[in-house]
Design a protein around this motif. Structure first.
Motif, short mmCIF file in Angstrom:
data_model
loop_
_atom_site.label_atom_id
_atom_site.label_comp_id
_atom_site.label_asym_id
_atom_site.label_seq_id
_atom_site.Cartn_x
_atom_site.Cartn_y
_atom_site.Cartn_z
N ARG A 139 4.50 -7.85 -4.74
CA ARG A 139 4.61 -7.68 -3.29
C ARG A 139 4.12 -6.31 -2.87
O ARG A 139 3.44 -6.15 -1.88
N ALA A 177 12.07 -12.00 -10.38
CA ALA A 177 12.18 -11.28 -9.10
C ALA A 177 11.53 -9.90 -9.20
O ALA A 177 10.90 -9.43 -8.24
N ALA A 236 7.86 -10.38 -8.90
CA ALA A 236 7.53 -10.65 -7.50
C ALA A 236 7.59 -9.37 -6.68
O ALA A 236 6.74 -9.13 -5.82
N GLY A 237 8.59 -8.56 -6.96
CA GLY A 237 8.72 -7.27 -6.25
C GLY A 237 7.55 -6.36 -6.51
O GLY A 237 7.02 -5.74 -5.58
N GLU A 281 13.58 -7.56 -6.31
CA GLU A 281 12.61 -7.95 -5.28
C GLU A 281 12.26 -6.79 -4.36
O GLU A 281 11.15 -6.69 -3.85
N CYS A 331 18.72 -9.53 -8.71
CA CYS A 331 17.49 -10.18 -8.22
C CYS A 331 17.05 -9.52 -6.91
O CYS A 331 15.86 -9.27 -6.70
N THR A 332 18.02 -9.24 -6.05
CA THR A 332 17.70 -8.58 -4.77
C THR A 332 17.13 -7.19 -5.00
O THR A 332 16.11 -6.81 -4.41
#
Lengths: 180, 192
Positions: free
Chosen positions: A51, A44, A47-48, B56, B52-53
């Motif tokens: 992004r 994640a 991905a962050g 991201e 995870c949040t």
């Protein structure tokens, strides 16, 4: 725990209870918790990060397109606002088609065309040159350029060979445009 | 390096900074969730989901000195979602209890001395008998270790209100603990 507000109403027993609450977790922290959270969150995090890179690229692309559009507009404006007398070679020649059908008197008298006086006078000077004479000039130019003997052209002191060739071509093109 | 700096470094590719941030906050998030759910496995699942949040949205955080509040707010929201989901599916929440408390063997000991686990169990069992509002302030302050200032930002509540709520929660807890922990019994003045 960082510096925080203190409630002055709390007594010693309250503070002892607070100490007990702070030092007695409701459940022990499972062994390896941090490692498992790290393992789960790493994709994640990647991905962050990615992004953000994608998000940053869009303004760059839009910015570059905007600059390109502005340059394009500037070139077009420059093209139409630059006096054709300052251009060299055949750059100003599209004007000849418009000029062919106009009387020279009217052209010279009309105010808005003042900036075109330089090339206009040149065009007026060649307007009456016959087609055969112009063709002959063209033959001379082509022959001279082809044989590499450009010095044979009658040159004036401040006129280079290229200027001479361009002048001759201008004459021919103007006459041809007028004839058609 | 403070939490915000760690997050910023992590956002720009520093894995070590991310590791330090998780090491500092994950046990506290887990403690908060397990105090509410009494389910260590679910608490770990939610903790992973929270980080995870955060990972991201690592670039979404705008530094205002509220990173802790941001992370714990995500955790509280995730906890509420989970509680709602469980309620919808008519599953009892946290009947697991604390194994230590169930296996205390208290009656076999001639001179009983409470173990740390039993103390913890009795203490937090008493907390669980309080109202949800009282539990919330005690969990946030004493399990997650969040300052009143940060709790105020998280809950969008004035600090004075939180201090009053905390004060009342402590008094009610002492009233609950009195029979088991005489040292915390309320004074006559408090009882009035």
């Amino acid at each position: 725990m960082d510096q925080d507000y203190q409630d002055t109403r709390l007594d010693d027993t309250d503070h002892r209870l607070i100490d007990r609450l702070d030092t007695t977790p409701p459940s022990p922290i499972p062994a390896g918790l941090v490692d498992r959270v790290l393992q789960a969150s790493m994709p994640a995090l990647m991905a962050g990060r990615a992004r953000d890179v994608t998000r940053l690229r869009w303004p760059v692309v839009v910015g570059r397109l905007a600059v390109a559009a502005m340059l394009g507009v500037a070139v077009v404006i420059g093209f139409w606002s630059t006096p054709s007398g300052s251009t060299s070679g055949t750059f100003g020649l599209p004007l000849t088609a418009d000029l062919g059908d106009q009387s020279s008197t009217a052209m010279l008298a009309s105010g808005p065309f003042e900036w075109r006086d330089g090339p206009l006078l040149t065009l007026l000077a060649v307007k009456d040159v016959g087609y055969e004479q112009a063709l002959g000039d063209l033959e001379t130019v082509v022959h001279t350029v082809g044989t590499g003997r450009m010095n044979m052209l009658g040159l004036v002191d401040d006129e280079g060979p290229h200027d001479r060739v361009e002048a001759e071509l201008l004459t021919v093109t103007s006459v041809a445009g007028g004839a058609s | 390096m403070d939490y915000a700096q760690l997050l910023k470094a992590a956002a720009h590719g520093d894995d070590q900074a991310w590791s330090e941030l998780v090491k500092a906050l994950a046990p506290r998030v887990h403690g908060l969730i397990v105090a509410n759910t009494r389910d260590p496995d679910l608490a770990e699942e939610i903790t992973q989901s929270v980080f995870c949040t955060v990972a991201e949205r690592v670039h979404d955080y705008v530094e205002q000195g509220r990173l802790e509040a941001w992370v714990f707010r995500i955790a509280m929201n995730r906890l509420r979602d989970e509680m709602r989901r469980r309620t919808r599916h008519a599953k009892p929440v946290g009947d697991v209890g604390f194994p230590e408390a169930q296996q205390s063997g208290r009656e076999d000991r001639p001179a009983y001395v409470r173990t740390d686990d039993e103390t913890a169990s009795a203490l937090w069992d008493a907390v669980r008998d309080l109202s949800p509002q009282d539990q919330e302030i005690l969990h946030l302050r004493h399990v997650a270790g969040i300052s009143f200032k940060t709790i105020a930002e998280m809950l969008d509540t004035p600090v004075g209100t939180l201090l009053a709520r905390h004060f009342r929660a402590l008094k009610r807890l002492r009233a609950q603990l009195g029979p088991v922990f005489p040292e915390f019994e309320l004074s006559e003045e408090d009882q009035q």
